[in-house]
Enzyme design. Structure first.
Site, PDB file in Angstrom:
ATOM      1  N   LYS A 146      -9.144  13.217   4.847  1.00  0.00           N
ATOM      2  CA  LYS A 146      -8.192  12.101   4.810  1.00  0.00           C
ATOM      3  C   LYS A 146      -7.223  12.301   5.965  1.00  0.00           C
ATOM      4  CE  LYS A 146      -7.164  13.564   0.582  1.00  0.00           C
ATOM      5  NZ  LYS A 146      -7.151  12.391  -0.279  1.00  0.00           N
ATOM      6  N   ARG A 147      -6.412  11.294   6.283  1.00  0.00           N
ATOM      7  CA  ARG A 147      -5.399  11.485   7.316  1.00  0.00           C
ATOM      8  C   ARG A 147      -4.530  12.686   6.986  1.00  0.00           C
ATOM      9  NH1 ARG A 147      -4.731   7.664  11.575  1.00  0.00           N
ATOM     10  NH2 ARG A 147      -2.862   8.870  12.030  1.00  0.00           N
ATOM     11  N   LYS A 185     -15.057   7.694  -3.520  1.00  0.00           N
ATOM     12  CA  LYS A 185     -16.329   7.931  -2.825  1.00  0.00           C
ATOM     13  C   LYS A 185     -16.916   9.281  -3.222  1.00  0.00           C
ATOM     14  CE  LYS A 185     -14.384   5.306   0.935  1.00  0.00           C
ATOM     15  NZ  LYS A 185     -13.520   5.400   2.127  1.00  0.00           N
ATOM     16  N   THR A 224      -8.897   6.265  -1.784  1.00  0.00           N
ATOM     17  CA  THR A 224     -10.217   5.671  -1.992  1.00  0.00           C
ATOM     18  C   THR A 224     -11.299   6.719  -1.706  1.00  0.00           C
ATOM     19  OG1 THR A 224     -10.002   4.774   0.248  1.00  0.00           O
ATOM     20  CG2 THR A 224      -9.661   3.247  -1.578  1.00  0.00           C
ATOM     21  N   HIS A 264       0.805  -1.225   0.000  1.00  0.00           N
ATOM     22  CA  HIS A 264       0.000   0.000   0.000  1.00  0.00           C
ATOM     23  C   HIS A 264       0.836   1.272   0.000  1.00  0.00           C
ATOM     24  CE1 HIS A 264      -3.903  -1.970   0.991  1.00  0.00           C
ATOM     25  NE2 HIS A 264      -3.102  -2.856   1.556  1.00  0.00           N
ATOM     26  N   LYS A 299       0.109  14.338   1.496  1.00  0.00           N
ATOM     27  CA  LYS A 299      -1.257  14.587   1.030  1.00  0.00           C
ATOM     28  C   LYS A 299      -1.497  16.086   0.817  1.00  0.00           C
ATOM     29  CE  LYS A 299      -3.049  10.488   3.484  1.00  0.00           C
ATOM     30  NZ  LYS A 299      -3.608   9.588   2.465  1.00  0.00           N
TER      31      LYS A 299
HETATM   32  C1  26Q Z   1       3.207   0.157  10.482  1.00  0.00           C
HETATM   33  C2  26Q Z   1       4.077  -0.231  11.494  1.00  0.00           C
HETATM   34  C3  26Q Z   1       3.891   0.202  12.796  1.00  0.00           C
HETATM   35  C4  26Q Z   1       2.794   1.010  13.077  1.00  0.00           C
HETATM   36  C5  26Q Z   1       1.917   1.392  12.072  1.00  0.00           C
HETATM   37  C6  26Q Z   1       2.128   0.976  10.771  1.00  0.00           C
HETATM   38  C7  26Q Z   1       1.203   1.388   9.690  1.00  0.00           C
HETATM   39  C8  26Q Z   1      -0.169   1.479   9.941  1.00  0.00           C
HETATM   40  C9  26Q Z   1      -1.024   1.871   8.954  1.00  0.00           C
HETATM   41  C10 26Q Z   1       1.659   1.682   8.428  1.00  0.00           C
HETATM   42  C11 26Q Z   1       0.771   2.070   7.425  1.00  0.00           C
HETATM   43  C12 26Q Z   1      -0.590   2.167   7.684  1.00  0.00           C
HETATM   44  C13 26Q Z   1      -1.580   2.569   6.696  1.00  0.00           C
HETATM   45  C14 26Q Z   1      -1.358   2.768   5.430  1.00  0.00           C
HETATM   46  C15 26Q Z   1      -2.419   3.181   4.516  1.00  0.00           C
HETATM   47  O1  26Q Z   1      -3.549   3.440   4.917  1.00  0.00           O
HETATM   48  N1  26Q Z   1      -2.139   3.267   3.219  1.00  0.00           N
HETATM   49  C16 26Q Z   1      -3.156   3.675   2.253  1.00  0.00           C
HETATM   50  O2  26Q Z   1      -3.795   2.508   1.762  1.00  0.00           O
HETATM   51  C17 26Q Z   1      -4.908   2.829   0.959  1.00  0.00           C
HETATM   52  C18 26Q Z   1      -5.598   1.547   0.565  1.00  0.00           C
HETATM   53  O3  26Q Z   1      -4.823   0.841  -0.349  1.00  0.00           O
HETATM   54  C19 26Q Z   1      -4.476   3.637  -0.238  1.00  0.00           C
HETATM   55  O4  26Q Z   1      -5.629   4.030  -0.944  1.00  0.00           O
HETATM   56  C20 26Q Z   1      -3.688   4.859   0.182  1.00  0.00           C
HETATM   57  O5  26Q Z   1      -3.166   5.515  -0.949  1.00  0.00           O
HETATM   58  C21 26Q Z   1      -2.550   4.447   1.120  1.00  0.00           C
HETATM   59  O6  26Q Z   1      -1.884   5.592   1.617  1.00  0.00           O
END
Ligand code: 26Q
Length: 817
Positions: free
Chosen positions: A552-553, A664, A660, A361, A558
């Site tokens: 979004k976050r 929406k 995503t 991702h 972003k």
């Molecule tokens: C990893 C290790 C330790 C703690 C947290 C994490 C961690 C947690 C969440 C690393 C990444 C995430 C989330 C990533 C994420 O949401 N990525 C998004 O995924 C979406 C679905 O595929 C995409 O549409 C977005 O572009 C992408 O940023």
């Protein structure tokens, strides 16, 4: 009381059940019950119906003998379940009537449900949409996640600053849609050591954990749309095993013993709030292993109970890894097959490497997971040995492919050499999986070309693309009932499962009557959002204004701060350029920042301070308002998205894997202003250039500019509007009496080198907004574009994403019940 078929819903029986739960489960009476008690009793009565179907699905021979997908994810951002499940069960109207007769308004009761926020953002929400599509299309599936006691923190603002508080999403009474499955509990080990022993003249290894905890599963029902199929989302909760330490208990060290109980509970206490950023914390790795170990054991249990042999595991089960977070599942399955099931390495690897598939991702280097070798060694000593062996055999392959190329071995190795040796989880995933996919066409190309070019040579065909999608049930039918009704009147009501059919409303895009009806719905949705803002934030909005949203976050890539620069430029022009004209505009933000992400929090603070000033500045009247909606979550997205005119998708090209929210918003008739990034590229392909506003540098142009030496001061000094906008951050315009309070953003964009190229894209961003502004004056033209956005984004149904996974990766069949 049959659950799905609308015709067989027994109202009286249902009402009796609600009343029974009011008394017997929630200990209140018909007369005394408050709204929340009514919601709980109704939810429990409904959940009972789905539990029956869940258990039937679980025991269905056809399903046990079919191939299943196991979706492993540390996050499932499901949002509220009640309203959505009522729609899937096909009983929304009947239940509304049943509750009305009991003196309760269904819409009000639905507002009583807390969002289960068991995810951070895109990745977690994607997992939830995928579960919905799997159940809707009746593909056998189990979702495996964690039962966090606290989901993503609740956000509020204190003098403009983000404040985080814990999210106790289950409330004191518990959540009506989950059922504990103590029959399926597991024991999970940590720490300890590995010993060698002899068995039948063979030398064997086994792990003796130093600490053991219990994994208790909670099932949530994923209800197939208008079908009888209910698949489980199985969430593991960590509990201490009592008596946890018999010895200290008997020694009278009662408190010490209690202490380890508290520690064990800690493993699933809280969701890590980092999005696209990893920090190598021990407790996070414990969460990951806890999740993997419990899930892998449950998969093997189901497989063996169905009477299948271990060798046939890949024939019946496929395991999808949602990013690298559940990677330790790979060495865990190897360990069980070798140490417990007594298989030879090669046989175990033959099974393992045909079972796992991995979704990437992100390309952001700070988000690619690596773990200290020493930490894994301590926590999971046997897994570390297995990882070494996987790497040893893998590097042999690398040497055969590129003899004498030490650099290739160094680059591809699962172990990153150096002072602190690290385990690269993405490399382990690619080696251990039969398929790897990116989440949008452009992202998947970058995965092949930039992230894993050698893997693409070594394993041709393994790296693939599956473009993300969103469930049209939640993100159109449920959240935008009026638009859904309008669409169904025109093209019938099959579109929630056949989203391509929306194309048929394109025929009406130029019809004045339809345009009016479509924009009336938009207007009503804008009013609903404006009412929410007035009630909750005490800001009055002009619903004729352009509703421009970025939700979004919060992350620098972003570029919420590019949006801020645009706001500052409009403010500056309204004040200082008497020729400047613009349509009234409301800019909405909603975003949580990771608690440790300094600049992200500064951006929130800046937006709040800027909003405070602009919203009360009599010099600009009602032309411009800025609203930062607190505590962004699924249920507030369901109000914002149907109300949006403009969708901000403005990440630096090459940084947003897919997005995503962009899908929406377009589906609900918002026009995108966006860069050539992630799925924006494919949205543009679908809706056509006339119906989207693309601006900014493309991926290769960003790279080129980086190589030639990017200097943000060049843009600052040569664009007077940009300079004036940025300079507004320096004084006390927005922080009276406290000059310079917003300069963190200014500094990051200038002295800090502007790592995400905001200044380089500013001019074309402002131009794109001017073009949108001009278009908004032409009501009919705007309506046509909005309609065409809804009509032409059928591709982005998560049903299509799941079909792509099924056809190209998982190879499953539907099983109708
Ligand atoms: C990893 C290790 C330790 C703690 C947290 C994490 C961690 C947690 C969440 C690393 C990444 C995430 C989330 C990533 C994420 O949401 N990525 C998004 O995924 C979406 C679905 O595929 C995409 O549409 C977005 O572009 C992408 O940023």
């Amino acid at each position: 009381m049959k659950s799905k078929q609308t015709g067989s819903f027994d109202k009286v029986l249902f009402q009796e059940s609600v009343k029974k739960h009011l008394y017997a489960t929630y200990a209140t009476t018909f007369e005394k019950a408050d709204k929340h008690a009514w919601f709980l009793a109704m939810g429990t009565a409904l959940a009972e119906l789905t539990t029956c179907d869940l258990l039937c699905t679980e025991h269905d021979e056809k399903i046990r003998n079919a191939k299943s997908v196991n979706y492993l994810s540390l996050e499932f951002l499901i949002g509220r379940l009640t309203g959505n499940n009522l729609i899937s069960m096909g009983v929304y109207q009947q239940v509304a009537e049943a509750m009305e007769e009991l003196g309760q308004n269904l819409t009000d009761l639905l507002e009583e449900e807390r969002d289960p926020s068991l995810g951070n953002g895109g990745l977690g929400r994607l997992a939830a949409c995928f579960m919905d599509s799997l159940a809707a299309q009746e593909f056998p599936t189990v979702g495996y996640g964690l039962h966090y006691e606290y989901g993503l923190f609740k956000q509020s603002f204190d003098h403009g600053h983000q404040v985080e508080t814990p999210d106790a999403w289950r409330g004191v009474e518990g959540y009506p849609w989950e059922i504990a499955r103590p029959d399926l509990a597991q024991e999970i080990g940590f720490y300890g050591h590995v010993e060698t022993y002899q068995e039948n003249g063979k030398e064997k290894r086994r792990w003796l954990p130093g600490m053991t905890v219990k994994a208790m599963p909670w099932d949530m029902p994923i209800v197939g749309y208008e079908s009888n199929t209910v698949y489980p989302l199985r969430l593991w909760e960590c509990q201490a095993i009592a008596p946890f330490s018999l010895e200290s208990f008997n020694n009278g060290n009662y408190f010490e013993a209690q202490h380890s109980l508290i520690d064990a509970g800690n493993i699933t206490k809280v969701l890590y709030p980092n999005d696209n950023h990893e920090k190598g914390k021990t407790l996070r790795l414990m969460q990951q292993y806890f999740h993997s170990a419990a899930s892998i054991r449950d998969i093997l249990r189901r497989h063996e109970e169905a009477g299948h042999t271990l060798a046939s595991l890949p024939k019946y089960e496929t395991i999808q890894l949602n990013d690298t977070h559940p990677t330790v599942s790979i060495p865990e399955l190897m360990r069980i097959l070798i140490d417990e099931k007594e298989m030879e390495w090669d046989d175990a690897w033959a099974i393992c490497s045909k079972t796992f598939a991995y979704t990437n991702h992100t390309l952001l280097p700070e988000a690619l997971e690596t773990w200290d070798e020493s930490l894994i060694q301590r926590l999971l000593p046997r897994h570390m040995e297995i990882i070494y062996q996987i790497n040893y055999l893998f590097l042999k392959e690398v040497r055969e492919k590129w003899p004498g190329d030490v650099e290739k071995q160094r680059k591809l190795s699962i172990i990153q050499e150096g002072f602190h040796r690290m385990v690269r989880m993405a490399n382990l995933c690619v080696v251990g999986s039969y398929a790897v996919n990116g989440v949008a066409a452009m992202h998947s190309e970058l995965v092949k070309q930039d992230l894993f070019p050698e893997f693409n040579v070594l394993y041709p065909g393994k790296l693939q693309n599956v473009t993300n999608g969103i469930t049209p049930r939640r993100w159109l039918k449920f959240c935008n009932p009026e638009l859904s009704e309008l669409i169904s009147q025109k093209i019938g009501s099959d579109w929630p499962t056949q989203l391509d059919q929306l194309r048929n409303i394109a025929d009406y895009a130029e019809e004045t009557e339809f345009q009016k009806a479509f924009m009336q719905v938009k207007q009503a949705n804008k009013q609903r959002l404006a009412d929410w803002v007035e009630q909750n934030m005490d800001i009055k909005l002009d619903t004729q204004a352009i509703f421009d949203v970025q939700i979004k976050r919060l992350h620098e890539y972003k570029r919420q701060h590019l949006n801020v620069l645009h706001i500052l430029s409009m403010y500056h022009r309204l004040l200082h350029d008497s020729d400047f004209e613009m349509e009234p505009r409301v800019v909405f933000f909603a975003a949580k920042a990771a608690p440790g992400y300094y600049l992200a929090k500064e951006i929130i603070y800046a937006v709040n301070k800027i909003a405070e000033k602009i919203n009360h500045d009599p010099r600009i009247g009602n032309k411009l308002k800025v609203v930062f909606i607190p505590d962004y979550r699924v249920s507030i997205a369901e109000i914002i998205i149907p109300a949006a005119d403009v969708s901000e998708q403005i990440s630096t090209a090459g940084k947003e894997a897919s997005g995503t929210g962009n899908m929406k918003l377009a589906l609900n008739g918002a026009l995108t202003i966006g860069t050539m990034d992630g799925a924006n590229v494919e949205i543009r392909e679908e809706v056509g250039d006339d119906n989207i506003y693309i601006f900014g540098l493309e991926v290769d142009e960003v790279e080129q500019l980086k190589r030639s030496g990017y200097n943000p001061f060049d843009y600052y000094n040569s664009n007077s509007l940009l300079k004036a906008s940025l300079d507004l951050l320096l004084g006390e315009e927005f922080t009276p009496g406290e000059p310079g309070k917003l300069r963190a953003i200014y500094d990051s964009l200038l002295d800090g080198g502007d790592p995400y190229f905001c200044l380089a894209d500013f001019e074309s961003y402002v131009k794109a907004h001017e073009a949108m502004d001009e278009q908004y004056k032409d009501t009919a033209g705007w309506a046509k574009k909005a309609i065409l956005n809804t009509a032409l984004v059928g591709k982005f149904s998560s049903d299509r994403s799941i079909q792509d996974y099924v056809n190209n990766i998982w190879k499953l069949e539907t099983v109708k019940r």
